[in-house]
Design a protein around this motif. Structure first.
Motif, mmCIF file in Angstrom:
data_model
loop_
_atom_site.group_PDB
_atom_site.id
_atom_site.type_symbol
_atom_site.label_atom_id
_atom_site.label_comp_id
_atom_site.label_asym_id
_atom_site.label_seq_id
_atom_site.Cartn_x
_atom_site.Cartn_y
_atom_site.Cartn_z
ATOM 1 N N SER A 175 25.719 34.123 29.570
ATOM 2 C CA SER A 175 24.667 34.349 30.563
ATOM 3 C C SER A 175 23.665 35.434 30.142
ATOM 4 O O SER A 175 22.707 35.687 30.875
ATOM 5 C CB SER A 175 25.319 34.741 31.895
ATOM 6 O OG SER A 175 26.103 35.905 31.705
ATOM 7 N N ARG A 176 23.881 36.050 29.000
ATOM 8 C CA ARG A 176 22.950 37.091 28.549
ATOM 9 C C ARG A 176 21.530 36.517 28.410
ATOM 10 O O ARG A 176 21.340 35.492 27.753
ATOM 11 C CB ARG A 176 23.399 37.673 27.212
ATOM 12 C CG ARG A 176 22.453 38.756 26.708
ATOM 13 C CD ARG A 176 23.041 39.504 25.539
ATOM 14 N NE ARG A 176 22.168 40.580 25.091
ATOM 15 C CZ ARG A 176 22.545 41.548 24.269
ATOM 16 N NH1 ARG A 176 23.782 41.573 23.809
ATOM 17 N NH2 ARG A 176 21.696 42.484 23.911
ATOM 18 N N VAL A 177 20.571 37.212 29.019
ATOM 19 C CA VAL A 177 19.180 36.772 28.969
ATOM 20 C C VAL A 177 18.482 37.443 27.781
ATOM 21 O O VAL A 177 18.577 38.660 27.595
ATOM 22 C CB VAL A 177 18.459 37.114 30.293
ATOM 23 C CG1 VAL A 177 16.976 36.747 30.208
ATOM 24 C CG2 VAL A 177 19.128 36.384 31.461
ATOM 25 N N ILE A 178 17.797 36.623 27.001
ATOM 26 C CA ILE A 178 17.092 37.123 25.813
ATOM 27 C C ILE A 178 15.852 37.892 26.244
ATOM 28 O O ILE A 178 15.057 37.407 27.056
ATOM 29 C CB ILE A 178 16.730 35.952 24.885
ATOM 30 C CG1 ILE A 178 18.023 35.304 24.357
ATOM 31 C CG2 ILE A 178 15.825 36.403 23.747
ATOM 32 C CD1 ILE A 178 17.808 33.994 23.612
ATOM 33 N N GLU A 179 15.704 39.110 25.697
ATOM 34 C CA GLU A 179 14.573 39.973 26.043
ATOM 35 C C GLU A 179 13.582 40.059 24.884
ATOM 36 O O GLU A 179 13.929 39.803 23.730
ATOM 37 C CB GLU A 179 15.089 41.377 26.391
ATOM 38 C CG GLU A 179 15.953 41.374 27.651
ATOM 39 C CD GLU A 179 16.464 42.772 28.001
ATOM 40 O OE1 GLU A 179 15.926 43.753 27.453
ATOM 41 O OE2 GLU A 179 17.386 42.850 28.822
ATOM 42 N N ASP A 200 14.249 41.085 21.021
ATOM 43 C CA ASP A 200 15.657 40.954 20.610
ATOM 44 C C ASP A 200 15.758 40.283 19.241
ATOM 45 O O ASP A 200 15.027 39.329 18.950
ATOM 46 C CB ASP A 200 16.441 40.096 21.618
ATOM 47 C CG ASP A 200 16.903 40.883 22.838
ATOM 48 O OD1 ASP A 200 16.791 42.123 22.844
ATOM 49 O OD2 ASP A 200 17.393 40.234 23.794
ATOM 50 N N GLU A 224 24.878 43.172 17.692
ATOM 51 C CA GLU A 224 25.898 42.169 17.393
ATOM 52 C C GLU A 224 25.532 41.533 16.056
ATOM 53 O O GLU A 224 24.415 41.059 15.876
ATOM 54 C CB GLU A 224 25.949 41.112 18.496
ATOM 55 C CG GLU A 224 26.297 41.699 19.861
ATOM 56 C CD GLU A 224 26.162 40.721 21.009
ATOM 57 O OE1 GLU A 224 26.479 41.123 22.145
ATOM 58 O OE2 GLU A 224 25.738 39.578 20.787
ATOM 59 N N THR A 239 33.130 39.190 19.155
ATOM 60 C CA THR A 239 31.820 39.729 18.790
ATOM 61 C C THR A 239 31.940 40.939 17.871
ATOM 62 O O THR A 239 32.540 41.952 18.249
ATOM 63 C CB THR A 239 31.034 40.123 20.047
ATOM 64 O OG1 THR A 239 31.113 39.056 20.990
ATOM 65 C CG2 THR A 239 29.584 40.420 19.707
ATOM 66 N N THR A 261 18.808 32.068 28.211
ATOM 67 C CA THR A 261 20.111 32.699 27.989
ATOM 68 C C THR A 261 20.639 32.270 26.626
ATOM 69 O O THR A 261 20.186 31.268 26.050
ATOM 70 C CB THR A 261 21.141 32.277 29.058
ATOM 71 O OG1 THR A 261 21.379 30.867 28.915
ATOM 72 C CG2 THR A 261 20.642 32.587 30.460
ATOM 73 N N THR A 262 21.624 33.012 26.139
ATOM 74 C CA THR A 262 22.229 32.618 24.868
ATOM 75 C C THR A 262 22.984 31.296 25.032
ATOM 76 O O THR A 262 23.137 30.541 24.068
ATOM 77 C CB THR A 262 23.154 33.718 24.329
ATOM 78 O OG1 THR A 262 24.095 34.095 25.347
ATOM 79 C CG2 THR A 262 22.356 34.955 23.913
ATOM 80 N N SER A 314 24.360 35.986 18.324
ATOM 81 C CA SER A 314 24.610 37.425 18.237
ATOM 82 C C SER A 314 23.284 38.159 18.399
ATOM 83 O O SER A 314 22.312 37.831 17.712
ATOM 84 C CB SER A 314 25.256 37.760 16.890
ATOM 85 O OG SER A 314 26.400 36.936 16.680
ATOM 86 N N VAL A 315 23.249 39.126 19.295
ATOM 87 C CA VAL A 315 21.994 39.776 19.693
ATOM 88 C C VAL A 315 21.995 41.257 19.288
ATOM 89 O O VAL A 315 22.931 41.996 19.609
ATOM 90 C CB VAL A 315 21.797 39.657 21.223
ATOM 91 C CG1 VAL A 315 20.464 40.281 21.642
ATOM 92 C CG2 VAL A 315 21.867 38.204 21.676
#
Ligand code: MG
Ligand code: MG
Length: 257
Positions: free
Chosen positions: A73-77, A80, A65, A211, A27-28, A61-62
């Protein structure tokens, strides 16, 4: 400047750890935690945490962003584009630096180009600073890289002076403007931070009020270093070698302050 160099080295270490943590499935918030452990272990203080209420030690920032993403909680894919911006304070002196990377396998050549050319823009700006009369030269060098790469500097967001506060005068632009920029003088410490967008340079801010996302949803990258200008030359405070390896191609040898 010596204390700022120590703050800068801690930021470099924190970004290394954060980059290593920015893997597919993490996650971030995991990325931020890695940076936080380094800052705490070094007995330094975060200049991001609590800044106008910001809740983390880094911005993550993904993809679309650009900057100021809040770790969570954002999961890195896979594929990305992750931009990590981090800072630290030692004895009241600040460091500030950012990197971009692609998690897992790049989606396409354009993403790789975006990340790499934003990095080139940063080093071209730093190299220009070494011989600049005015900050116009830095802005022009960065804009030239963006133009050649068919990318756009994010409009309205700039680098800054840094020292006893994270953000000080002067602004350090990533593109030319009509207004003449300040003279470069020994004793200045500057954060140069190109933010390049694959689409237009226009942006909006999400409802979290932090963001910054590209207006057209295109992907973006962000690279930053804090640099000291002194009587003998320049020194990249947030690079372990002062920038020597990257500046060699420009014929510039950084000098420790
Ligand atoms: Mg920064
Ligand atoms: Mg900055």
């Amino acid at each position: 400047m010596r204390v700022m160099a120590r703050a800068g080295r801690i930021v470099a270490d924190a970004l290394e750890a954060a980059s290593a943590a920015a893997v597919v499935g993490a996650t971030t918030a995991d990325v931020d935690a890695a940076a936080r452990r380094v800052i705490e272990a070094a007995d330094a203080t975060s200049n991001f945490l609590g800044y106008h209420g910001f809740p983390a030690v880094s911005c993550v920032s993904v993809n679309e962003e650009v900057v100021h993403g809040i770790p969570g909680s954002r999961v890195i894919e896979d594929g990305d584009v992750i931009s990590i911006d981090c800072g630290a304070i030692v004895d009241g002196w600040h460091g500030d630096s950012a990197v971009s990377l692609i998690a897992g396998k790049a989606r396409d050549a354009q993403d790789t180009h975006l990340v790499e050319q934003t990095r080139v823009g940063l080093w071209a700006g730093i190299a220009a600073l070494a011989t600049a009369d005015r900050l116009d030269d830095v802005a022009g060098a960065i804009e030239d890289v963006a133009q050649a790469a068919q990318l756009h500097p994010l409009e309205g967001y700039v680098g800054h002076g840094i020292g006893t506060a994270m953000h000080q005068a002067p602004d350090v632009l990533n593109y030319r403007t009509r207004a003449r920029q300040p003279k470069v003088k020994a004793g200045m410490c500057l954060a140069i931070e190109p933010m390049f967008v694959a689409g237009t340079g226009e942006s909006t801010v999400l409802d979290d009020e932090w963001t910054v996302v590209s207006a057209d949803g295109s992907r973006a990258a962000h690279w930053e270093h804090s640099i000291a200008v002194h009587d003998e030359g320049i020194w990249v405070l947030t690079a372990h070698d002062g920038g020597a390896s990257e500046l060699a191609r420009y014929g510039i040898a950084p000098v420790a302050p």
